[in-house]
Scaffold this motif. Structure first.
Motif, mmCIF file in Angstrom:
data_model
loop_
_atom_site.group_PDB
_atom_site.id
_atom_site.type_symbol
_atom_site.label_atom_id
_atom_site.label_comp_id
_atom_site.label_asym_id
_atom_site.label_seq_id
_atom_site.Cartn_x
_atom_site.Cartn_y
_atom_site.Cartn_z
ATOM 1 N N PHE B 48 30.732 15.940 7.696
ATOM 2 C CA PHE B 48 29.506 16.702 7.474
ATOM 3 C C PHE B 48 28.894 17.145 8.801
ATOM 4 O O PHE B 48 27.688 17.394 8.873
ATOM 5 C CB PHE B 48 28.505 15.857 6.678
ATOM 6 N N ALA B 49 29.720 17.185 9.818
ATOM 7 C CA ALA B 49 29.294 17.666 11.136
ATOM 8 C C ALA B 49 28.242 16.782 11.778
ATOM 9 O O ALA B 49 27.433 17.243 12.585
ATOM 10 C CB ALA B 49 28.788 19.118 11.038
ATOM 11 N N LEU B 50 28.244 15.514 11.416
ATOM 12 C CA LEU B 50 27.274 14.589 11.997
ATOM 13 C C LEU B 50 27.903 13.863 13.186
ATOM 14 O O LEU B 50 29.100 13.594 13.192
ATOM 15 C CB LEU B 50 26.827 13.576 10.940
ATOM 16 N N PRO B 51 27.102 13.528 14.179
ATOM 17 C CA PRO B 51 27.644 12.878 15.379
ATOM 18 C C PRO B 51 27.972 11.408 15.110
ATOM 19 O O PRO B 51 27.532 10.822 14.125
ATOM 20 C CB PRO B 51 26.495 13.006 16.383
ATOM 21 N N PRO B 52 28.768 10.800 16.011
ATOM 22 C CA PRO B 52 29.168 9.401 15.819
ATOM 23 C C PRO B 52 27.996 8.430 15.761
ATOM 24 O O PRO B 52 28.132 7.323 15.238
ATOM 25 C CB PRO B 52 30.051 9.113 17.045
ATOM 26 N N SER B 53 26.880 8.813 16.288
ATOM 27 C CA SER B 53 25.725 7.906 16.286
ATOM 28 C C SER B 53 25.043 7.822 14.925
ATOM 29 O O SER B 53 24.131 7.021 14.730
ATOM 30 C CB SER B 53 24.699 8.383 17.325
ATOM 31 N N THR B 54 25.500 8.630 13.979
ATOM 32 C CA THR B 54 24.850 8.657 12.663
ATOM 33 C C THR B 54 25.055 7.334 11.930
ATOM 34 O O THR B 54 26.166 6.806 11.880
ATOM 35 C CB THR B 54 25.430 9.794 11.808
ATOM 36 N N THR B 55 23.994 6.832 11.373
ATOM 37 C CA THR B 55 24.074 5.633 10.535
ATOM 38 C C THR B 55 23.574 5.987 9.143
ATOM 39 O O THR B 55 22.460 6.484 8.979
ATOM 40 C CB THR B 55 23.192 4.511 11.118
ATOM 41 N N LEU B 56 24.387 5.740 8.168
ATOM 42 C CA LEU B 56 23.984 6.039 6.800
ATOM 43 C C LEU B 56 23.082 4.942 6.271
ATOM 44 O O LEU B 56 23.226 3.770 6.628
ATOM 45 C CB LEU B 56 25.225 6.176 5.902
#
Lengths: 138, 245
Positions: B48-56
């Motif tokens: 979804f084009a989110l960076p690696p730092s994304t936390t769900l």
């Protein structure tokens, strides 16, 4: 898209590529030993009995209580490995596979007679079917 | 509401890719989609084009904390395999009913076979991504054995990362096609644009609108969409557009 692909598209004046399909007829494929072993595995027969509609399919398991559900997480011993496939089962599996290949008209018809010994020789059956296919008989 | 379980017998077959792009396609078609990742280390955000730092956020987290992309609510449920209330909770939320108005897509790791099997029993559909590696095919008998006829009746297969310029891949794909018949509802071609789009932190549709994989997965969405409103298995209603046909 890679730069070289993009450049090629620009030179061709196109927006995208058309892809060539490299599909072979099933009978023209060589049967790798792995695939041959899979064809002899009776567990693949599970697929033939699986119903298509939700109504015809077995009812979903009832929702367990939290307690029984928790019990499901207790590791159970693995199922014993499937015994080596007896030849008749393997032959049935292969027959079902090839009946699909032969199309819907052949589905109701009895399986075509196999050349002598081919029930135990998948490669021979493939060769036979390939010959039939090349002669336009299937 | 509908529950779609994405689970493959083997890791690395593109199960998360399939779940993510099924979500994107269904959302484009107007469905209210939530994707639930159950992987301990999920890669779902990358699609979804989110960076690696994304936390769900967890499933129970408030909507303020949720990650929403293109209208799709992305959540995680890492404790689901050990949570006895997880499946009853899904039932209480209404996800065991048909209907595309609200759709929950579960990205279940290959190792969670027990959970996947129980979820499939209640799901509208089970999408199983396969690649053409012989190791993947070798796991099919075990998968069939564990799923049983009831589970298999809801299972539709997709060949992913198909490179039909390669002989073995071509032969294995043909084998799967013959074995699965109408249960094989499509194939997704190997496409370098997929990892490139992740590396570019862009969605595949934005990075490579002409992507072969994107076109293939959109065909799959067209097949899956009508099945969300019925009790009929996807593959039984997909004969005309089936890759296997």
């Amino acid at each position: 898209m890679r730069v070289d692909a993009s450049n090629l598209l620009n030179r061709l004046g196109r927006q995208d590529f058309s892809y060539k399909e490299f599909e072979d007829r099933f009978t023209e494929l060589e049967l790798w030993p792995m695939l041959e072993a899979l064809l002899k595995d009776p567990r693949l027969l599970e697929l033939d009995g699986a119903a298509a509609s939700g109504a015809a399919a077995p009812a979903p398991e009832s929702l367990p209580s939290a307690q029984t559900q928790a019990a499901e997480f207790v590791p159970t011993p693995p199922r014993p490995a499937a015994p080596p496939a007896p030849e008749p089962v393997a032959t049935d599996s292969i027959s079902a596979l090839f009946r699909r290949y032969e199309g819907p008209n052949a589905a109701a018809a009895p399986a075509p007679p196999a050349p002598a010994g081919s029930g135990q020789d998948v490669r021979a059956m493939l060769r036979h079917l390939s010959e039939l296919g090349s002669r336009g008989e299937i | 509401m509908a529950l779609i379980v994405c689970h493959s017998p083997k890791g690395g077959t593109g199960n998360t890719f399939l779940a993510a792009h099924m979500a994107l396609g269904l959302a484009e078609a107007g469905a209210d989609v939530t994707v639930l990742s159950m992987a301990a280390h999920d890669t779902l955000p990358f699609h979804f084009a989110l960076p690696p730092s994304t936390t769900l956020s967890a499933l129970h987290a408030s909507s303020e904390d949720s990650v929403v992309v293109s209208g799709i609510d992305l959540r995680h449920a890492r404790t689901a395999p050990k949570d006895p209330d997880f499946i009853p909770m899904l039932k209480d939320l209404g996800y065991f009913q048909t209907g595309r108005d609200r759709t929950l897509i579960l990205d279940v790791p290959s190792c969670e076979r027990n959970l996947a099997r129980r979820l499939v029993n209640h799901a509208c559909a089970h999408l199983c991504a396969l690649d053409t590696a012989p190791e993947t095919l070798a796991l099919l008998p075990q998968m069939f054995d564990e799923a049983g006829k009831g589970g298999l009746s809801r299972t539709s297969f997709v060949i992913n990362r198909l490179d039909d310029t390669r002989r073995l891949a071509r032969h294995n794909a043909a084998f799967v096609r013959e074995l699965m018949g109408p249960r094989l509802i499509g194939r997704i071609r190997l496409d370098e644009s997929v990892p490139e789009s992740i590396a570019m932190l862009q969605t595949l549709a934005r990075y490579a609108p002409s992507s072969a994989a994107l076109a293939d997965v959109r065909r799959l969405v067209d097949i899956v969409l009508p099945a969300l409103d019925t009790d009929i298995s996807i593959w039984s209603g997909a004969k005309s557009s089936s890759y296997a046909a």
